[in-house]
Design a protein around this motif. Structure first.
Motif, mmCIF file in Angstrom:
data_model
loop_
_atom_site.group_PDB
_atom_site.id
_atom_site.type_symbol
_atom_site.label_atom_id
_atom_site.label_comp_id
_atom_site.label_asym_id
_atom_site.label_seq_id
_atom_site.Cartn_x
_atom_site.Cartn_y
_atom_site.Cartn_z
ATOM 1 N N CYS A 87 43.167 -28.291 15.884
ATOM 2 C CA CYS A 87 43.304 -26.738 15.597
ATOM 3 C C CYS A 87 42.838 -26.576 14.093
ATOM 4 C CB CYS A 87 44.464 -25.965 16.080
ATOM 5 S SG CYS A 87 44.557 -26.078 17.826
ATOM 6 N N SER A 88 41.906 -25.892 13.748
ATOM 7 C CA SER A 88 41.584 -25.390 12.489
ATOM 8 C C SER A 88 42.574 -24.146 12.138
ATOM 9 C CB SER A 88 40.065 -24.835 12.424
ATOM 10 O OG SER A 88 39.973 -23.587 12.974
ATOM 11 N N PRO A 89 42.605 -23.975 10.773
ATOM 12 C CA PRO A 89 43.544 -22.743 10.313
ATOM 13 C C PRO A 89 42.926 -21.392 11.307
ATOM 14 C CG PRO A 89 42.954 -24.071 8.547
ATOM 15 C CD PRO A 89 42.099 -24.676 9.472
ATOM 16 N N ALA A 90 41.622 -21.277 11.510
ATOM 17 C CA ALA A 90 41.333 -19.831 12.171
ATOM 18 C C ALA A 90 41.854 -20.112 13.883
ATOM 19 C CB ALA A 90 39.747 -19.909 12.256
ATOM 20 N N ASP A 91 41.779 -21.241 14.167
ATOM 21 C CA ASP A 91 42.281 -21.450 15.678
ATOM 22 C C ASP A 91 43.776 -21.182 15.781
ATOM 23 O OD1 ASP A 91 39.887 -22.437 16.479
ATOM 24 O OD2 ASP A 91 40.446 -24.532 16.224
ATOM 25 N N ASP A 93 45.530 -19.268 13.601
ATOM 26 C CA ASP A 93 45.581 -17.880 13.600
ATOM 27 C C ASP A 93 45.402 -17.256 14.890
ATOM 28 O OD1 ASP A 93 46.529 -18.118 10.896
ATOM 29 O OD2 ASP A 93 44.464 -17.550 10.356
ATOM 30 N N ALA A 94 44.330 -17.394 15.611
ATOM 31 C CA ALA A 94 44.042 -17.131 16.911
ATOM 32 C C ALA A 94 45.077 -17.369 18.086
ATOM 33 C CB ALA A 94 42.658 -17.494 17.513
ATOM 34 N N ILE A 95 45.530 -18.339 17.998
ATOM 35 C CA ILE A 95 46.588 -18.757 18.989
ATOM 36 C C ILE A 95 47.962 -18.128 18.762
ATOM 37 C CG2 ILE A 95 48.174 -20.906 19.634
ATOM 38 C CD1 ILE A 95 45.606 -22.695 19.172
ATOM 39 N N LEU A 98 47.550 -14.741 20.186
ATOM 40 C CA LEU A 98 47.709 -14.919 21.527
ATOM 41 C C LEU A 98 49.256 -15.030 22.025
ATOM 42 C CD1 LEU A 98 46.290 -15.149 24.456
ATOM 43 C CD2 LEU A 98 46.333 -17.637 24.078
ATOM 44 N N VAL A 99 49.783 -15.940 21.459
ATOM 45 C CA VAL A 99 51.188 -16.089 21.969
ATOM 46 C C VAL A 99 52.282 -15.198 21.436
ATOM 47 C CG1 VAL A 99 51.022 -18.522 22.575
ATOM 48 C CG2 VAL A 99 51.795 -17.978 20.387
ATOM 49 N N VAL A 100 51.940 -14.467 20.357
ATOM 50 C CA VAL A 100 53.099 -13.773 19.630
ATOM 51 C C VAL A 100 52.745 -12.258 19.941
ATOM 52 C CG1 VAL A 100 53.907 -12.995 17.162
ATOM 53 C CG2 VAL A 100 53.474 -15.566 17.807
ATOM 54 N N ASP A 101 51.479 -11.788 19.679
ATOM 55 C CA ASP A 101 50.957 -10.305 19.898
ATOM 56 C C ASP A 101 50.809 -10.211 21.214
ATOM 57 O OD1 ASP A 101 51.539 -10.326 17.042
ATOM 58 O OD2 ASP A 101 49.641 -10.942 16.568
ATOM 59 N N ARG A 102 49.836 -10.705 21.763
ATOM 60 C CA ARG A 102 49.300 -10.315 23.245
ATOM 61 C C ARG A 102 50.122 -10.804 24.245
ATOM 62 N NH1 ARG A 102 45.545 -7.384 23.411
ATOM 63 N NH2 ARG A 102 44.451 -8.345 24.984
#
Length: 114
Positions: A87-91, A93-95, A98-102
């Motif tokens: 995972c890149s830093p952008a990945d 952030d997206a994860i 997903l797991v924290v907010d969505r």
């Protein structure tokens, strides 16, 4: 925590990764949630839920295990660890989004120290 990541490195290296939710697919219980990276599991492993250990595989090929997510879902009454692989830093952030907010579960992302 270094021992945890060294052990995860060995586990990932000795396992095949099965991607059952490719990047862009929707969550089976939340149709509005789209996976930002590939999601699957380590074949031949067992997590607390009896299935394989979950893996998010990002776009930084060769980066290895960069962290984990730890979540507690009161609705399912379980806790889970998911491996962040390549995972890149952008990945990451997206994860995290997903797991924290969505997904509305109590979750944190723990990153490997360089």
């Amino acid at each position: 925590m270094a021992d945890l990541f060294a052990t995860l490195d060995a586990l990932v290296e000795s396992s095949s990764i099965v991607i059952d939710r490719p990047k862009g697919s929707t969550h089976p219980r939340h149709a509005e949630v789209v996976y930002p990276v590939d999601y699957g599991y380590l074949e031949g492993t067992t997590a607390g839920d009896g299935d394989g250990i979950d893996v998010f595989r990002g776009s930084a090929s060769g980066a290895g295990v960069v962290g984990v997510t730890v979540s507690v879902d009161l609705g399912k009454r379980d806790a889970e660890v998911k491996v962040l692989l390549d995972c890149s830093p952008a990945d990451v952030d997206a994860i995290r989004a997903l797991v924290v907010d969505r997904l509305d579960v109590g979750a944190i992302v723990l990153l490997r120290e360089p």
